[in-house]
Design a protein around this motif. Structure first.
Motif, PDB file in Angstrom:
ATOM      1  N   HIS A   1       0.977  -1.048   0.037  1.00 48.03           N
ATOM      2  CA  HIS A   1      -0.088   0.089  -0.012  1.00 48.03           C
ATOM      3  C   HIS A   1       0.810   1.414   0.096  1.00 48.03           C
ATOM      4  O   HIS A   1       0.424   2.180  -0.754  1.00 48.03           O
ATOM      5  CB  HIS A   1      -0.988   0.144   1.343  1.00 48.03           C
ATOM      6  CG  HIS A   1      -1.609   1.305   1.382  1.00 48.03           C
ATOM      7  ND1 HIS A   1      -2.853   1.386   0.527  1.00 48.03           N
ATOM      8  CD2 HIS A   1      -1.690   2.374   2.063  1.00 48.03           C
ATOM      9  CE1 HIS A   1      -3.380   2.898   0.949  1.00 48.03           C
ATOM     10  NE2 HIS A   1      -2.443   3.106   2.084  1.00 48.03           N
TER      11      HIS A   1
ATOM     12  N   SER B   1       3.868   1.379  -1.165  1.00 49.22           N
ATOM     13  CA  SER B   1       4.438   1.576  -2.542  1.00 49.22           C
ATOM     14  C   SER B   1       3.520   2.150  -3.266  1.00 49.22           C
ATOM     15  O   SER B   1       3.984   2.927  -4.451  1.00 49.22           O
ATOM     16  CB  SER B   1       5.273   0.106  -2.999  1.00 49.22           C
ATOM     17  OG  SER B   1       5.883  -0.312  -2.042  1.00 49.22           O
ATOM     18  N   GLN B   2       2.199   1.490  -3.281  1.00 47.65           N
ATOM     19  CA  GLN B   2       1.251   2.096  -4.489  1.00 47.65           C
ATOM     20  C   GLN B   2       1.037   3.645  -4.172  1.00 47.65           C
ATOM     21  O   GLN B   2       0.875   4.371  -5.046  1.00 47.65           O
ATOM     22  CB  GLN B   2      -0.059   1.439  -4.388  1.00 47.65           C
ATOM     23  CG  GLN B   2       0.073  -0.098  -4.707  1.00 47.65           C
ATOM     24  CD  GLN B   2      -0.989  -0.682  -4.307  1.00 47.65           C
ATOM     25  OE1 GLN B   2      -2.237  -0.175  -4.008  1.00 47.65           O
ATOM     26  NE2 GLN B   2      -1.007  -2.207  -4.839  1.00 47.65           N
ATOM     27  N   SER B   3       0.886   4.032  -2.695  1.00 40.58           N
ATOM     28  CA  SER B   3       0.696   5.343  -2.522  1.00 40.58           C
ATOM     29  C   SER B   3       1.757   6.294  -3.039  1.00 40.58           C
ATOM     30  O   SER B   3       1.765   7.360  -3.493  1.00 40.58           O
ATOM     31  CB  SER B   3       0.411   5.478  -1.138  1.00 40.58           C
ATOM     32  OG  SER B   3      -0.530   4.563  -0.395  1.00 40.58           O
ATOM     33  N   MET B   4       3.216   5.829  -2.495  1.00 40.81           N
ATOM     34  CA  MET B   4       4.399   6.429  -3.397  1.00 40.81           C
ATOM     35  C   MET B   4       4.318   6.571  -4.814  1.00 40.81           C
ATOM     36  O   MET B   4       4.480   7.670  -5.530  1.00 40.81           O
ATOM     37  CB  MET B   4       5.515   5.814  -2.846  1.00 40.81           C
ATOM     38  CG  MET B   4       6.024   5.830  -1.440  1.00 40.81           C
ATOM     39  SD  MET B   4       7.524   4.818  -1.117  1.00 40.81           S
ATOM     40  CE  MET B   4       8.809   5.892  -2.118  1.00 40.81           C
ATOM     41  N   GLN B   5       3.771   5.685  -5.370  1.00 49.26           N
ATOM     42  CA  GLN B   5       3.901   5.662  -6.931  1.00 49.26           C
ATOM     43  C   GLN B   5       2.650   6.941  -7.132  1.00 49.26           C
ATOM     44  O   GLN B   5       2.791   7.679  -8.240  1.00 49.26           O
ATOM     45  CB  GLN B   5       3.293   4.143  -7.532  1.00 49.26           C
ATOM     46  CG  GLN B   5       4.439   3.243  -7.367  1.00 49.26           C
ATOM     47  CD  GLN B   5       3.911   2.112  -7.891  1.00 49.26           C
ATOM     48  OE1 GLN B   5       2.905   1.588  -8.492  1.00 49.26           O
ATOM     49  NE2 GLN B   5       5.032   0.967  -8.088  1.00 49.26           N
ATOM     50  N   SER B   6       1.501   6.880  -6.584  1.00 47.15           N
ATOM     51  CA  SER B   6       0.439   7.716  -6.752  1.00 47.15           C
ATOM     52  C   SER B   6       0.893   9.234  -6.609  1.00 47.15           C
ATOM     53  O   SER B   6       0.782   9.981  -7.443  1.00 47.15           O
ATOM     54  CB  SER B   6      -0.718   7.544  -6.129  1.00 47.15           C
ATOM     55  OG  SER B   6      -1.861   8.576  -6.125  1.00 47.15           O
TER      56      SER B   6
ATOM     57  N   ALA C   1       4.143  10.082  -6.670  1.00 45.48           N
ATOM     58  CA  ALA C   1       4.889  10.378  -7.619  1.00 45.48           C
ATOM     59  C   ALA C   1       4.330  10.906  -8.961  1.00 45.48           C
ATOM     60  O   ALA C   1       4.821  12.024  -9.318  1.00 45.48           O
ATOM     61  CB  ALA C   1       6.174   9.369  -7.621  1.00 45.48           C
ATOM     62  N   SER C   2       3.278  10.099  -9.112  1.00 43.67           N
ATOM     63  CA  SER C   2       2.464  10.370 -10.569  1.00 43.67           C
ATOM     64  C   SER C   2       1.968  11.927 -10.426  1.00 43.67           C
ATOM     65  O   SER C   2       2.027  12.681 -11.039  1.00 43.67           O
ATOM     66  CB  SER C   2       1.460   9.654 -10.597  1.00 43.67           C
ATOM     67  OG  SER C   2       0.740  10.036 -11.784  1.00 43.67           O
ATOM     68  N   GLN C   3       1.315  12.100  -9.173  1.00 47.03           N
ATOM     69  CA  GLN C   3       0.840  13.577  -8.943  1.00 47.03           C
ATOM     70  C   GLN C   3       1.862  14.408  -9.004  1.00 47.03           C
ATOM     71  O   GLN C   3       1.665  15.710  -9.546  1.00 47.03           O
ATOM     72  CB  GLN C   3      -0.076  13.584  -7.521  1.00 47.03           C
ATOM     73  CG  GLN C   3      -1.147  12.825  -7.539  1.00 47.03           C
ATOM     74  CD  GLN C   3      -2.023  12.660  -6.192  1.00 47.03           C
ATOM     75  OE1 GLN C   3      -1.739  13.640  -5.461  1.00 47.03           O
ATOM     76  NE2 GLN C   3      -2.747  11.833  -6.177  1.00 47.03           N
TER      77      GLN C   3
ATOM     78  N   ARG D   1       4.699  14.457 -10.809  1.00 53.60           N
ATOM     79  CA  ARG D   1       4.987  14.723 -12.080  1.00 53.60           C
ATOM     80  C   ARG D   1       4.126  15.348 -12.616  1.00 53.60           C
ATOM     81  O   ARG D   1       4.458  16.219 -13.419  1.00 53.60           O
ATOM     82  CB  ARG D   1       5.198  13.289 -12.709  1.00 53.60           C
ATOM     83  CG  ARG D   1       6.391  12.497 -12.219  1.00 53.60           C
ATOM     84  CD  ARG D   1       6.836  11.447 -13.348  1.00 53.60           C
ATOM     85  NE  ARG D   1       5.599  10.375 -13.157  1.00 53.60           N
ATOM     86  CZ  ARG D   1       5.630   9.297 -12.484  1.00 53.60           C
ATOM     87  NH1 ARG D   1       6.584   8.920 -11.553  1.00 53.60           N
ATOM     88  NH2 ARG D   1       4.499   8.422 -12.602  1.00 53.60           N
TER      89      ARG D   1
END
Length: 620
Positions: free
Chosen positions: A265, A267-272, A274-276, A278
């Motif tokens: 979770h 990791s997914q939050s970090m990816q989310s 990171a996407s925001q 960007r």
């Protein structure tokens, strides 16, 4: 007093001899409890050096007689089926605080018993502990041991003088680890017994105080789930008595499992995120580029405005000079004629003055005939008819410049008041103080006047378009129009061919021949079919409506009543694409102001439900 010989059994230790009061003796002391001291008579030590214990034997003996839970000498030592021993109270307390779904665990080797083992007293260890205690608990410690492997070492001094956390406290060699339960630094060799017993080992530099209970000073072996705190065995009898308590290793494993479950979770939050992030960075870059492009565009427009103003002023100055030269030329010709006449009159006057000065009658009469003849030869005086020349009037040009200056002044005032708000946040409605609006329709006509032409391909079949494409008339029968995707099917409407996406534009609509109409603008992409294709009934159109002698403003199916003192026959519309504003005029006053932010080009639009509506032809 009894004597334990070399043949006496002792668990996991080398045999040694001891006597009391003058004989060989072994005295044990650990921490604040009695410590072990091995000493002998000098003569007997000299004669029996082969049977003396090494410093490593002392470390083994201390560990064998110390409970791994409380780190004190065994009290009623009890053996488990796995062979490890504990104080009866220590092991039973640890089991009392176990969770219901866990088995009975050996705190040393971690072997799990499905059922509670039958606890038996370890008689040998109990006897050894009792024999090592001095009468009334008093101890005299003197240790002098010959370590054959490490040379002559005073173990007592080594344990104290080792001091530095980089030396073994048994041999003064380089320390590899610190044993937490025993609180002793050991080299690789002396570390093995602690490893075999499963003692907790840490790096030499770790502060042992951080691994002990602050309140009781004992090793931290347990974890309270209710309070989420570390604790020693003694802590279990206090406020934690009814709490869920497990070993630190079990708590460590469980917490790692919890973290492992939450890891995806996170990791997914970090990816989310990171996407925001960007997206924000892209938006920042886009904003920078957009701002830079807008500034460049404004610079270019500013240059064009300055160029336009300069060219206009130069053109007006040229026109003024041209008119001046034309008028001066005409005036010069009139001046020449008048000067010629003036010269003729001077000559006549001079002749007459000379004749009048002759006082003799005979002489005057003799010369009179000749005088009259000369006067006759002079050109007859005729007054020059001066044609009035037109006055050099530049008021029209000045008015145009005044209008441009006023519009720019209003534009600057709007910028100074702040950016245009989003249309969803601005309540549409009539202007509260129309007299404050400094837009003059005469100036708007001269500067931004347009004469839109209607698009026959968009006209409803019951609307007829005039040949000049400026008048829309409601008919009782359908006109024979060919099919076209731009044609309105449900509403009696038609749009203009003109399409505006930038700049400022002004046009007027004559409605004197209609009692029910809709006029305004719509996006080029507005639908042409269905119930939402009516002007003012969707987010893509802004218009005025007249019906039953009442006037309203419509946008996105929201109506605003308008108060008009009379029945205007002509309505004006000023579209400022730069600020997203449509100003509606009636009888030379502002009736309503629409705010919008359409990204699509817009077109003037008309709805005719009786009579005719006409686009007025404006000449700049």
């Amino acid at each position: 007093m009894g004597c334990l010989s070399e043949e006496s059994p002792s668990r996991s230790m080398k045999p040694f001899v001891f006597t009391w009061n003058g004989a060989l003796a072994l005295i044990v002391k650990v921490s604040i409890q009695p410590c072990v001291t091995l000493f002998s008579h000098p003569k007997e030590m000299a004669s029996s050096s082969s049977s003396s214990s090494s410093s490593s034997d002392i470390g083994v003996i201390l560990n064998e007689l110390t409970c791994p839970v409380c780190s004190e000498l065994y009290k009623e030592p009890t053996a488990l089926p796995c062979g490890h021993s504990f104080c009866r109270v220590c092991i039973e307390k640890s089991w009392e605080n176990r969770e219901e779904d866990t088995g009975y665990v050996c705190l040393n080797c971690r072997e799990i018993f499905a059922q509670k083992p039958k606890l038996k007293k370890n008689v040998i260890v109990a006897n050894l502990v009792e024999n090592m205690k001095l009468k009334e608990g008093k101890v005299w410690l003197e240790v002098e041991v010959q370590d054959t492997e490490h040379g002559d070492v005073n173990v007592k001094e080594a344990m104290k003088s080792g001091g530095s956390e980089s030396f073994c406290e048994l041999c003064n060699g380089e320390a590899a680890k610190r044993c937490v339960p025993c609180d002793i630094l050991c080299c690789e060799k002396h570390l093995k017994p602690h490893q075999q017993k499963g003692h907790k080992l840490v790096d030499p530099g770790v502060k042992i105080e951080e691994l002990r209970c602050i309140e009781h000073g004992k090793p931290i072996l347990l974890y309270c789930k209710d309070d989420e705190s570390l604790m020693c065995v003694t802590c279990t009898g206090g406020e934690h008595q009814d709490h869920k308590i497990v070993g630190v290793e079990i708590a460590h494993a469980e917490l790692k499992d919890v973290l492992a479950a939450k890891y995806p979770h996170v990791s997914q939050s970090m990816q989310s995120v990171a996407s925001q992030l960007r997206q924000v960075q892209k938006e920042e870059e886009k904003t920078e580029n957009s701002s830079r492009d807008a500034e460049d565009s404004l610079e270019e427009k500013g240059r064009l405005v300055c160029q336009f103003v300069n060219e206009s002023v130069d053109l007006m100055k040229s026109e003024i000079n041209k008119r001046k030269m034309e008028k001066l030329s005409l005036l010069g010709k009139q001046r020449e004629k008048l000067e010629q006449q003036m010269e003729d009159l001077r000559q006549r006057k001079s002749t007459m003055d000379t004749a009048l000065q002759d006082l003799e009658a005979i002489s005057f009469l003799q010369d009179s005939k000749d005088l009259l003849k000369r006067l006759e030869t002079m050109s007859d005086f005729k007054s020059v008819k001066r044609t009035p020349l037109p006055v050099l009037d530049f008021s029209k040009e000045e008015n145009n410049l005044d209008g441009l200056i006023m519009l720019n002044k209003n534009f600057l005032e709007k910028i100074q008041k702040g950016p245009v708000e989003h249309p969803e946040k601005v309540a549409e409605g009539p202007v509260e103080h129309p007299e404050k609006v400094e837009l003059d329709q005469n100036n708007l006509r001269r500067l931004y006047g347009r004469s839109p032409s209607l698009d026959p391909n968009s006209a409803h079949r019951r609307i007829k378009i005039s040949r000049d494409l400026r008048t829309a008339t409601r008919t009782g029968t359908e006109n024979q129009y060919r099919k076209h995707p731009d044609r309105f099917d449900d509403f009696l409407q038609v749009v203009s061919r003109d399409c505006f996406s930038s700049g400022r534009h002004y046009w007027e609509v004559d409605v004197r021949s209609s009692r029910r109409w809709v006029i305004g603008i719509c996006s080029n992409s507005m639908g042409r079919k269905g119930v939402e294709s009516g002007l003012g009934g969707n987010p893509e159109s802004w218009c005025l409506f007249k019906g039953n002698n009442e006037f309203t403003a419509h946008h996105n199916s929201r109506a605003t009543d308008l108060s008009l003192p009379g029945d205007p026959k002509r309505f004006g519309f000023f579209l400022d694409c730069e600020v997203g504003e449509l100003t509606c005029f009636g009888d030379s006053r502002v009736l309503h102001v629409f705010w919008g932010n359409s990204m699509d080009p817009v077109k003037p639009a008309i709805g005719v439900y009786d009579g005719s509506v006409h686009f007025v032809h404006l000449v700049k």
